[in-house]
Design a protein around this motif. Structure first.
Motif, short mmCIF file in Angstrom:
data_model
loop_
_atom_site.label_atom_id
_atom_site.label_comp_id
_atom_site.label_asym_id
_atom_site.label_seq_id
_atom_site.Cartn_x
_atom_site.Cartn_y
_atom_site.Cartn_z
N MET A 83 0.96 -1.15 0.13
CA MET A 83 0.00 -0.09 -0.11
C MET A 83 0.73 1.30 -0.20
SD MET A 83 -3.00 1.17 2.59
CE MET A 83 -1.93 0.75 4.27
N LEU A 84 1.99 1.50 0.78
CA LEU A 84 2.61 2.50 0.97
C LEU A 84 3.51 2.74 -0.48
CD1 LEU A 84 2.01 2.34 4.11
CD2 LEU A 84 4.17 3.39 4.31
N ALA A 85 3.93 1.50 -1.13
CA ALA A 85 4.69 1.56 -2.11
C ALA A 85 3.77 2.23 -3.40
CB ALA A 85 5.20 0.18 -2.77
N THR A 86 2.59 1.65 -3.34
CA THR A 86 1.41 2.27 -4.39
C THR A 86 1.34 3.76 -4.07
OG1 THR A 86 0.07 0.13 -4.65
CG2 THR A 86 -1.00 2.06 -5.08
N ALA A 87 1.28 4.10 -2.59
CA ALA A 87 0.87 5.52 -2.41
C ALA A 87 2.21 6.45 -2.97
CB ALA A 87 0.63 5.79 -1.16
N ARG A 88 3.44 5.73 -2.72
CA ARG A 88 4.54 6.56 -3.30
C ARG A 88 4.72 6.83 -4.56
NH1 ARG A 88 10.33 6.67 -0.77
NH2 ARG A 88 11.30 7.83 -2.41
N GLU A 89 4.27 5.62 -5.29
CA GLU A 89 4.07 5.81 -6.94
C GLU A 89 3.29 6.85 -7.46
OE1 GLU A 89 3.73 2.92 -10.86
OE2 GLU A 89 3.64 2.22 -8.80
N HIS A 90 1.98 6.84 -6.75
CA HIS A 90 0.98 7.67 -7.09
C HIS A 90 1.01 9.10 -6.87
CE1 HIS A 90 -3.27 8.69 -7.94
NE2 HIS A 90 -3.30 9.56 -7.22
N PHE A 91 1.65 9.43 -5.52
CA PHE A 91 1.98 10.79 -5.27
C PHE A 91 3.26 11.40 -5.52
CE2 PHE A 91 -1.43 9.66 -2.15
CZ PHE A 91 -2.57 10.51 -2.82
N GLY A 92 4.34 10.38 -5.99
CA GLY A 92 5.44 10.97 -6.17
C GLY A 92 6.31 11.40 -5.14
N ALA A 93 5.94 10.84 -3.82
CA ALA A 93 6.65 11.22 -2.58
C ALA A 93 6.04 10.14 -1.51
CB ALA A 93 6.18 12.56 -1.90
N PRO A 94 6.95 9.79 -0.46
CA PRO A 94 6.63 8.77 0.56
C PRO A 94 5.61 9.30 1.49
CG PRO A 94 8.76 9.69 1.03
CD PRO A 94 8.31 10.38 -0.32
N VAL A 95 4.93 8.46 2.08
CA VAL A 95 4.24 8.78 3.46
C VAL A 95 4.83 9.47 4.41
CG1 VAL A 95 2.67 7.83 5.23
CG2 VAL A 95 2.24 7.16 2.63
N THR A 96 4.69 10.32 4.83
CA THR A 96 5.23 11.40 5.99
C THR A 96 4.34 11.06 7.36
OG1 THR A 96 4.03 13.30 5.50
CG2 THR A 96 6.19 13.12 4.33
N THR A 97 3.17 10.91 7.14
CA THR A 97 2.20 10.82 8.31
C THR A 97 1.41 9.83 8.48
OG1 THR A 97 2.10 13.32 7.91
CG2 THR A 97 0.62 12.75 9.60
N VAL A 98 1.47 9.13 9.54
CA VAL A 98 0.45 7.91 9.80
C VAL A 98 -0.40 8.10 10.95
CG1 VAL A 98 0.57 5.32 10.31
CG2 VAL A 98 2.25 6.30 8.77
N ILE A 99 -1.63 7.80 10.61
CA ILE A 99 -2.89 7.92 11.40
C ILE A 99 -3.24 6.40 11.63
CG2 ILE A 99 -5.03 9.13 12.08
CD1 ILE A 99 -2.68 11.16 11.41
N ASN A 100 -3.14 5.88 12.87
CA ASN A 100 -3.48 4.68 13.19
C ASN A 100 -4.60 4.57 13.87
OD1 ASN A 100 -1.19 2.89 12.42
ND2 ASN A 100 0.04 4.09 13.87
N ASN A 101 -5.81 4.59 12.82
CA ASN A 101 -7.08 4.56 13.42
C ASN A 101 -7.72 3.21 13.13
OD1 ASN A 101 -9.92 6.13 13.60
ND2 ASN A 101 -10.04 4.85 11.52
N ALA A 102 -7.49 2.15 12.35
CA ALA A 102 -8.18 1.07 12.07
C ALA A 102 -8.37 0.40 13.32
CB ALA A 102 -7.23 0.18 11.04
N LEU A 103 -9.66 -0.14 13.19
CA LEU A 103 -10.24 -0.97 14.51
C LEU A 103 -10.79 -2.04 14.25
CD1 LEU A 103 -11.14 -0.67 17.52
CD2 LEU A 103 -13.11 0.38 16.61
N PRO A 104 -10.20 -3.05 14.90
CA PRO A 104 -10.97 -4.60 14.52
C PRO A 104 -12.46 -4.48 14.68
CG PRO A 104 -9.02 -4.78 16.25
CD PRO A 104 -9.20 -3.13 15.92
N ASP A 105 -12.99 -5.38 14.15
CA ASP A 105 -14.56 -5.51 14.23
C ASP A 105 -14.93 -5.46 15.69
OD1 ASP A 105 -14.82 -5.99 11.43
OD2 ASP A 105 -14.54 -7.99 11.83
N PHE A 106 -15.62 -4.34 15.96
CA PHE A 106 -16.17 -3.78 17.32
C PHE A 106 -17.10 -2.99 17.22
CE2 PHE A 106 -15.70 -1.92 21.37
CZ PHE A 106 -15.52 -2.97 22.34
#
Length: 266
Positions: A83-106
């Motif tokens: 996913m991060l490789a796809t994002a870098r290719e798409h935007f032409g720059a690496p991810v700088t900021t990560v928001i860890n929001n994903a929640l298991p089914d709850f």
């Protein structure tokens, strides 16, 4: 001294509109609100989702030049790297900021939660794995790009149930408590790389998919006990994420900010 010259004398602090932001679990609920807030601030945003393909694509379509919806289960390290490789290719720059929001089914349904007698290790393991393994995978996949940029921001989504277990969701709170520990130890490890790591701990939000099963009486009780006399919205919670990602928080790391209208004092 101008603000610009003052900031330039410190380590790199990218403004929001120069950041590439990954929001995990951004197809719906709180994640979608956070992703939209960063898009409104001019950032490029990776809208990660696991199952919510239609909602994620619809969100990305709102700002197609700066948003990209990418499917990945954050518990799958290889999928996160891809996913991060796809994002870098798409935007032409690496991810700088990560928001860890994903929640298991709850679902925040106090009547359906496992109480102390019924709680199993499987309940705990599901949350510990989903919350912490997911965050670990996302952070580690982004580190090389952050170091390349000389800048990184990690923002973990926590809960005020540490301080005030008004409803004892044992499994959910255990996962988030472990994430707070990782927040503080990663902040120590990554600080020399100009990568800050912080947590935002909300209370019950009005309203997300996870809180949809919560009775109105519970919302009303919480509202009555906050100084603001209301329940915080996902949009208000997202504002705090913008703050931690912005240059104004460049010297803030290892912190847990409670955003719940003043219900809990950390």
């Amino acid at each position: 001294m101008s603000t610009a010259s003052h900031l330039s004398s410190s380590p790199v602090a990218l403004p929001l509109d120069q950041q590439v932001v990954l929001v995990t679990g951004a197809g719906r609920g709180l994640g979608a609100s956070i992703a939209r807030a960063f898009l409104n601030a001019g950032a490029r945003v990776v809208v990660n989702y696991r199952n919510s393909v239609d909602a994620a694509n619809a969100l990305a379509a709102e700002v197609p030049e700066r948003a990209l919806a990418v499917q990945a289960d954050v518990c799958d390290a290889e999928a996160v790297k891809a996913m991060l490789a796809t994002a870098r290719e798409h935007f032409g720059a690496p991810v700088t900021t990560v928001i860890n929001n994903a929640l298991p089914d709850f679902s925040f349904n106090g009547d359906a939660r496992p109480n102390a007698d019924a709680l199993t290790w499987e309940h705990l393991e599901q949350q510990l794995k989903g919350v912490n393994q997911g965050a670990l995978n996302a952070i580690q996949a982004a580190l090389a790009g952050m170091r390349e940029q000389g800048f990184g921001r990690v923002i973990n989504v926590g809960t005020n149930l540490f301080q005030n277990p008004i409803v004892p969701y044992h499994d959910y709170t255990a996962g988030k408590a472990a994430l707070l520990s990782l927040t503080r130890t990663f902040a120590h490890d990554l600080g020399p790389d100009n990568i800050t790591v912080n947590m935002i701990s909300g209370g019950l939000l009005r309203t997300t998919d996870a809180s949809a099963a919560t009775p109105d009486a519970v919302f009303d009780l919480i509202a009555a006990n906050t100084p603001l006399r209301r329940v915080v919205t996902p949009e208000e919670f997202a504002d705090a994420a913008l703050m931690f990602a912005s240059p104004w928080s460049r010297a803030v790391t290892g912190q847990n900010l409670v955003v719940d209208g003043g219900l809990v004092k950390d």
